[in-house]
Design a protein around this motif. Structure first.
Motif: not given
Length: 44
Positions: A35-39, A41-44
């Protein structure tokens, strides 16, 4: 007073717990790291 040893002899695990355990192992479930990795990646 409860006799702890006697209560342990009577203990039987719930079948539901075993079913849930099998389902968890079969499913590809996200953990906090995913979940943290996905967040991130979304903020980049």
């Amino acid at each position: 007073m409860l006799d702890f040893e006697e209560e342990l002899k009577k203990f039987k695990p719930s079948l539901e717990v075993e079913d849930i355990e099998d389902a968890v192992y079969r499913e590809d479930m996200s953990d906090m790291t995913d979940l943290i990795k996905e967040i991130i990646n979304q903020t980049k």
